[in-house]
Design a protein around this motif. Structure first.
Motif, PDB file in Angstrom:
ATOM      1  N   CYS A  15       0.881  -1.164   0.113  1.00 23.49           N
ATOM      2  CA  CYS A  15       0.022  -0.187  -0.110  1.00 23.49           C
ATOM      3  C   CYS A  15       0.889   1.117  -0.090  1.00 23.49           C
ATOM      4  CB  CYS A  15      -1.132  -0.225   1.188  1.00 23.49           C
ATOM      5  SG  CYS A  15      -2.046  -1.537   1.321  1.00 23.49           S
ATOM      6  N   LEU A  16       1.861   1.300   0.779  1.00 25.99           N
ATOM      7  CA  LEU A  16       2.588   2.553   0.776  1.00 25.99           C
ATOM      8  C   LEU A  16       3.827   2.590   0.252  1.00 25.99           C
ATOM      9  CD1 LEU A  16       1.860   4.887   2.670  1.00 25.99           C
ATOM     10  CD2 LEU A  16       0.733   2.676   3.452  1.00 25.99           C
ATOM     11  N   ASN A  17       4.448   1.279  -0.315  1.00 23.89           N
ATOM     12  CA  ASN A  17       5.583   1.195  -1.383  1.00 23.89           C
ATOM     13  C   ASN A  17       6.737   1.828  -0.465  1.00 23.89           C
ATOM     14  OD1 ASN A  17       6.711   0.099  -3.517  1.00 23.89           O
ATOM     15  ND2 ASN A  17       6.588   1.815  -4.507  1.00 23.89           N
ATOM     16  N   VAL A  18       6.982   1.560   0.838  1.00 26.78           N
ATOM     17  CA  VAL A  18       7.964   2.247   1.314  1.00 26.78           C
ATOM     18  C   VAL A  18       9.360   1.873   0.810  1.00 26.78           C
ATOM     19  CG1 VAL A  18       9.272   2.711   3.639  1.00 26.78           C
ATOM     20  CG2 VAL A  18       6.902   2.566   3.426  1.00 26.78           C
ATOM     21  N   ARG A  32      -4.190   1.354  20.871  1.00 29.51           N
ATOM     22  CA  ARG A  32      -3.786   0.792  19.429  1.00 29.51           C
ATOM     23  C   ARG A  32      -2.400   0.449  19.539  1.00 29.51           C
ATOM     24  NH1 ARG A  32      -8.620   0.620  20.108  1.00 29.51           N
ATOM     25  NH2 ARG A  32     -10.204   1.101  18.813  1.00 29.51           N
ATOM     26  N   ARG A  33      -1.646   0.184  20.405  1.00 34.05           N
ATOM     27  CA  ARG A  33      -0.339   0.064  20.548  1.00 34.05           C
ATOM     28  C   ARG A  33       0.416  -0.878  19.565  1.00 34.05           C
ATOM     29  NH1 ARG A  33       3.683   0.575  25.990  1.00 34.05           N
ATOM     30  NH2 ARG A  33       5.649   0.085  24.886  1.00 34.05           N
ATOM     31  N   PRO A  34      -0.390  -2.214  19.859  1.00 36.89           N
ATOM     32  CA  PRO A  34      -0.030  -3.475  19.104  1.00 36.89           C
ATOM     33  C   PRO A  34       0.160  -3.268  17.803  1.00 36.89           C
ATOM     34  CG  PRO A  34      -1.284  -3.933  20.868  1.00 36.89           C
ATOM     35  CD  PRO A  34      -1.571  -2.527  20.742  1.00 36.89           C
ATOM     36  N   ILE A  35      -0.635  -2.628  17.093  1.00 37.50           N
ATOM     37  CA  ILE A  35      -0.806  -2.407  15.642  1.00 37.50           C
ATOM     38  C   ILE A  35       0.220  -1.411  15.255  1.00 37.50           C
ATOM     39  CG2 ILE A  35      -2.290  -1.554  13.763  1.00 37.50           C
ATOM     40  CD1 ILE A  35      -4.784  -2.432  15.306  1.00 37.50           C
ATOM     41  N   GLY A  36       0.428  -0.298  16.045  1.00 36.99           N
ATOM     42  CA  GLY A  36       1.431   0.848  16.065  1.00 36.99           C
ATOM     43  C   GLY A  36       2.672   0.005  15.801  1.00 36.99           C
ATOM     44  N   GLU A  37       3.181  -0.790  16.752  1.00 33.93           N
ATOM     45  CA  GLU A  37       4.326  -1.481  16.799  1.00 33.93           C
ATOM     46  C   GLU A  37       4.611  -2.313  15.788  1.00 33.93           C
ATOM     47  OE1 GLU A  37       4.171  -3.284  20.754  1.00 33.93           O
ATOM     48  OE2 GLU A  37       5.099  -1.234  21.777  1.00 33.93           O
ATOM     49  N   ALA A  38       3.698  -3.085  15.112  1.00 33.14           N
ATOM     50  CA  ALA A  38       3.503  -3.954  14.325  1.00 33.14           C
ATOM     51  C   ALA A  38       4.091  -3.261  12.851  1.00 33.14           C
ATOM     52  CB  ALA A  38       2.388  -4.892  13.815  1.00 33.14           C
ATOM     53  N   LEU A  39       3.472  -2.119  12.605  1.00 31.35           N
ATOM     54  CA  LEU A  39       3.844  -1.242  11.627  1.00 31.35           C
ATOM     55  C   LEU A  39       5.125  -0.783  11.530  1.00 31.35           C
ATOM     56  CD1 LEU A  39       0.266   0.471  11.176  1.00 31.35           C
ATOM     57  CD2 LEU A  39       1.131  -1.149   9.564  1.00 31.35           C
ATOM     58  N   TYR A  40       5.546  -0.208  12.775  1.00 32.35           N
ATOM     59  CA  TYR A  40       6.943   0.031  13.000  1.00 32.35           C
ATOM     60  C   TYR A  40       7.896  -1.144  12.690  1.00 32.35           C
ATOM     61  CZ  TYR A  40      10.895   1.537  15.682  1.00 32.35           C
ATOM     62  OH  TYR A  40      12.351   1.849  16.107  1.00 32.35           O
ATOM     63  N   ASP A  41       7.596  -2.201  13.170  1.00 36.36           N
ATOM     64  CA  ASP A  41       8.491  -3.226  12.887  1.00 36.36           C
ATOM     65  C   ASP A  41       8.586  -3.538  11.293  1.00 36.36           C
ATOM     66  OD1 ASP A  41       9.256  -3.519  15.662  1.00 36.36           O
ATOM     67  OD2 ASP A  41       7.791  -5.297  15.810  1.00 36.36           O
ATOM     68  N   ALA A  42       7.626  -3.635  10.708  1.00 37.85           N
ATOM     69  CA  ALA A  42       7.326  -3.705   9.322  1.00 37.85           C
ATOM     70  C   ALA A  42       8.259  -2.458   8.381  1.00 37.85           C
ATOM     71  CB  ALA A  42       6.177  -3.648   8.725  1.00 37.85           C
ATOM     72  N   ALA A  43       8.162  -1.249   9.225  1.00 36.23           N
ATOM     73  CA  ALA A  43       8.752  -0.215   8.319  1.00 36.23           C
ATOM     74  C   ALA A  43      10.083  -0.303   8.437  1.00 36.23           C
ATOM     75  CB  ALA A  43       8.371   1.072   8.968  1.00 36.23           C
ATOM     76  N   LEU A  44      10.638  -0.824   9.554  1.00 38.93           N
ATOM     77  CA  LEU A  44      12.415  -1.164   9.821  1.00 38.93           C
ATOM     78  C   LEU A  44      12.753  -2.021   8.827  1.00 38.93           C
ATOM     79  CD1 LEU A  44      12.697  -0.743  13.679  1.00 38.93           C
ATOM     80  CD2 LEU A  44      13.401   0.750  12.063  1.00 38.93           C
ATOM     81  N   GLU A  45      11.783  -2.945   8.411  1.00 39.07           N
ATOM     82  CA  GLU A  45      12.404  -4.057   7.211  1.00 39.07           C
ATOM     83  C   GLU A  45      12.751  -3.432   5.827  1.00 39.07           C
ATOM     84  OE1 GLU A  45       9.581  -7.275   7.164  1.00 39.07           O
ATOM     85  OE2 GLU A  45       9.883  -7.905   9.193  1.00 39.07           O
ATOM     86  N   ALA A  46      12.013  -2.149   5.802  1.00 32.01           N
ATOM     87  CA  ALA A  46      11.943  -1.155   4.452  1.00 32.01           C
ATOM     88  C   ALA A  46      12.976  -0.368   4.508  1.00 32.01           C
ATOM     89  CB  ALA A  46      10.767  -0.814   4.131  1.00 32.01           C
ATOM     90  N   THR A  47      13.331   0.256   5.828  1.00 31.72           N
ATOM     91  CA  THR A  47      14.019   1.716   5.861  1.00 31.72           C
ATOM     92  C   THR A  47      14.552   1.636   7.274  1.00 31.72           C
ATOM     93  OG1 THR A  47      14.078   3.859   5.551  1.00 31.72           O
ATOM     94  CG2 THR A  47      12.164   2.783   6.501  1.00 31.72           C
ATOM     95  N   ALA A  71       3.652  17.771  13.584  1.00 28.81           N
ATOM     96  CA  ALA A  71       4.995  18.279  13.013  1.00 28.81           C
ATOM     97  C   ALA A  71       5.812  17.089  12.761  1.00 28.81           C
ATOM     98  CB  ALA A  71       5.757  18.997  14.055  1.00 28.81           C
ATOM     99  N   ALA A  72       5.704  15.899  13.180  1.00 21.40           N
ATOM    100  CA  ALA A  72       6.200  14.733  12.605  1.00 21.40           C
ATOM    101  C   ALA A  72       5.610  14.051  11.467  1.00 21.40           C
ATOM    102  CB  ALA A  72       6.365  13.680  13.819  1.00 21.40           C
ATOM    103  N   MET A  73       4.412  14.292  11.274  1.00 20.61           N
ATOM    104  CA  MET A  73       3.741  13.710  10.397  1.00 20.61           C
ATOM    105  C   MET A  73       3.997  14.576   8.958  1.00 20.61           C
ATOM    106  SD  MET A  73      -0.023  13.031  12.030  1.00 20.61           S
ATOM    107  CE  MET A  73      -0.999  12.814  10.263  1.00 20.61           C
ATOM    108  N   GLU A  74       4.117  15.879   9.112  1.00 23.01           N
ATOM    109  CA  GLU A  74       4.323  16.828   8.206  1.00 23.01           C
ATOM    110  C   GLU A  74       5.916  16.728   7.580  1.00 23.01           C
ATOM    111  OE1 GLU A  74       4.106  21.678   7.183  1.00 23.01           O
ATOM    112  OE2 GLU A  74       3.220  20.726   9.084  1.00 23.01           O
ATOM    113  N   ALA A  75       6.686  16.372   8.401  1.00 22.84           N
ATOM    114  CA  ALA A  75       8.223  16.044   8.111  1.00 22.84           C
ATOM    115  C   ALA A  75       8.435  14.835   7.453  1.00 22.84           C
ATOM    116  CB  ALA A  75       9.037  16.351   9.433  1.00 22.84           C
ATOM    117  N   ALA A  76       7.695  14.028   7.729  1.00 23.74           N
ATOM    118  CA  ALA A  76       8.027  12.418   7.077  1.00 23.74           C
ATOM    119  C   ALA A  76       7.779  12.291   5.792  1.00 23.74           C
ATOM    120  CB  ALA A  76       7.289  11.448   7.795  1.00 23.74           C
ATOM    121  N   ASP A  77       8.529  11.257   5.171  1.00 21.94           N
ATOM    122  CA  ASP A  77       8.259  10.925   3.714  1.00 21.94           C
ATOM    123  C   ASP A  77       6.867  10.148   3.674  1.00 21.94           C
ATOM    124  OD1 ASP A  77      10.344  11.933   2.535  1.00 21.94           O
ATOM    125  OD2 ASP A  77      11.649  10.340   3.428  1.00 21.94           O
TER     126      ASP A  77
END
Length: 315
Positions: A15-18, A32-47, A71-77
């Protein structure tokens, strides 16, 4: 391995093609911490550049997040926001995408919906979105009727119909996840709509339960349900009559959603349904700022574009 890992990889990779080196911020809350952490872990596999931010849940859908989160949302890719209350229609989300960030919000997401809703063919969803968009995009008037009493007409005016395909690959792209809808923030609307699917605070309605709303000149003028009527009256006392704005008409296109489960996030995407929202629409092409964006899902509608019946995708 957690059952959240596979859908998290779908979100990050498909979906995001990181890509390598892109900055990713995952915004979540305490519930919603468990979902957030799962997405974070997946993101670390890509970047290597990934961050997770957590804050207390908001009180209402459409409520602005803390300034540091915005501010963090606006600064991110890339940003992803699995939160209890929706950030989809906030200034924070709009500012992020206007700055070029691409992202997805997952408002009200649960672990079950996360696992089920991301098991879908997003290329197929995109094709259904295109087919519906072709039928409604140039219509002066779109009418929705149901056997339960919905009969309401929308005029988009100069506002653009949009599609939410789940494919968020270009700068500034935005989607809900799970995805699958074509929608507009109409300039005006008149008539009556009767929700018989899903709407907060009730989640999925009982089989004999309906919620009726009267609309005149783009404003909700009567709410039959006492609990929802009181909710909006309380918000109006603080924020004014903007909370009664008829904010959105959406048409579901996700054929993988075969039944309503009580999650607005998922149910509003179900093929063969429409949803109508009240309140804020500044983030989706409208001009109304309000502290709430409340969707009601309507089952088995007939939709007409300038008098011609629209062919809706079905599960």
């Amino acid at each position: 391995m957690s059952e959240l890992a596979a859908p998290a990889r779908t979100a990050i990779e498909q979906c995001l093609n990181v890509g390598d080196g892109e900055s990713v911020v995952v915004v979540t809350d305490d519930d919603r911490r468990p979902i957030g952490e799962a997405l974070y872990d997946a993101a670390l596999e890509a970047t290597d550049d990934a961050t997770v931010l957590q804050y207390p849940p908001g009180d209402n859908h459409g409520e602005e997040p803390p300034a540091a989160v915005a501010a963090a949302m606006e600064a991110a890719d890339v940003f992803l926001a699995p939160t209890s209350k929706s950030l989809s229609h906030t200034r924070a989300r709009s500012a992020a995408t206007e700055a070029g960030a691409r992202g997805a919000t997952l408002p009200g997401i649960t672990e079950d919906v996360f696992v089920t809703g991301l098991d879908a063919d997003y290329a197929q969803i995109a094709a259904h979105c295109e087919a519906v968009l072709d039928q409604v995009a140039d219509a002066d008037e779109v009418r929705v009727t149901t056997d339960l009493g919905t009969d309401i007409t929308f005029e988009a005016g100069e506002r653009e119909w949009r599609s939410d395909t789940g494919m968020v690959h270009d700068d500034g792209d935005f989607s809900n996840l799970p995805a699958g809808e074509v929608f507009v923030a109409p300039e005006t609307a008149n008539g009556r709509f009767v929700v018989d699917g899903t709407m907060m605070p009730y989640e999925r309605l009982d089989d004999d339960q309906t919620l009726a709303f009267e609309v005149e000149d783009g404003r909700v003028t009567d709410i039959a349900d006492a609990q929802i009527r009181e909710q909006f009256a309380d918000l109006a006392a603080e924020a004014g009559d903007a909370v009664y704005n008829l904010a959105e008409l959406g048409i579901g296109t996700n054929v993988a959603v075969t039944e309503l489960v009580g999650s607005v996030l998922l149910d509003e995407k179900a093929a063969g349904t429409v949803h109508i929202a009240i309140g804020d629409n500044a983030g989706i092409g409208g001009d109304t700022d309000a502290p709430i964006h409340s969707d009601g899902v309507i089952r088995d509608p007939t939709v007409y574009a300038d008098g011609e019946e629209v062919e809706l995708p079905r599960p």
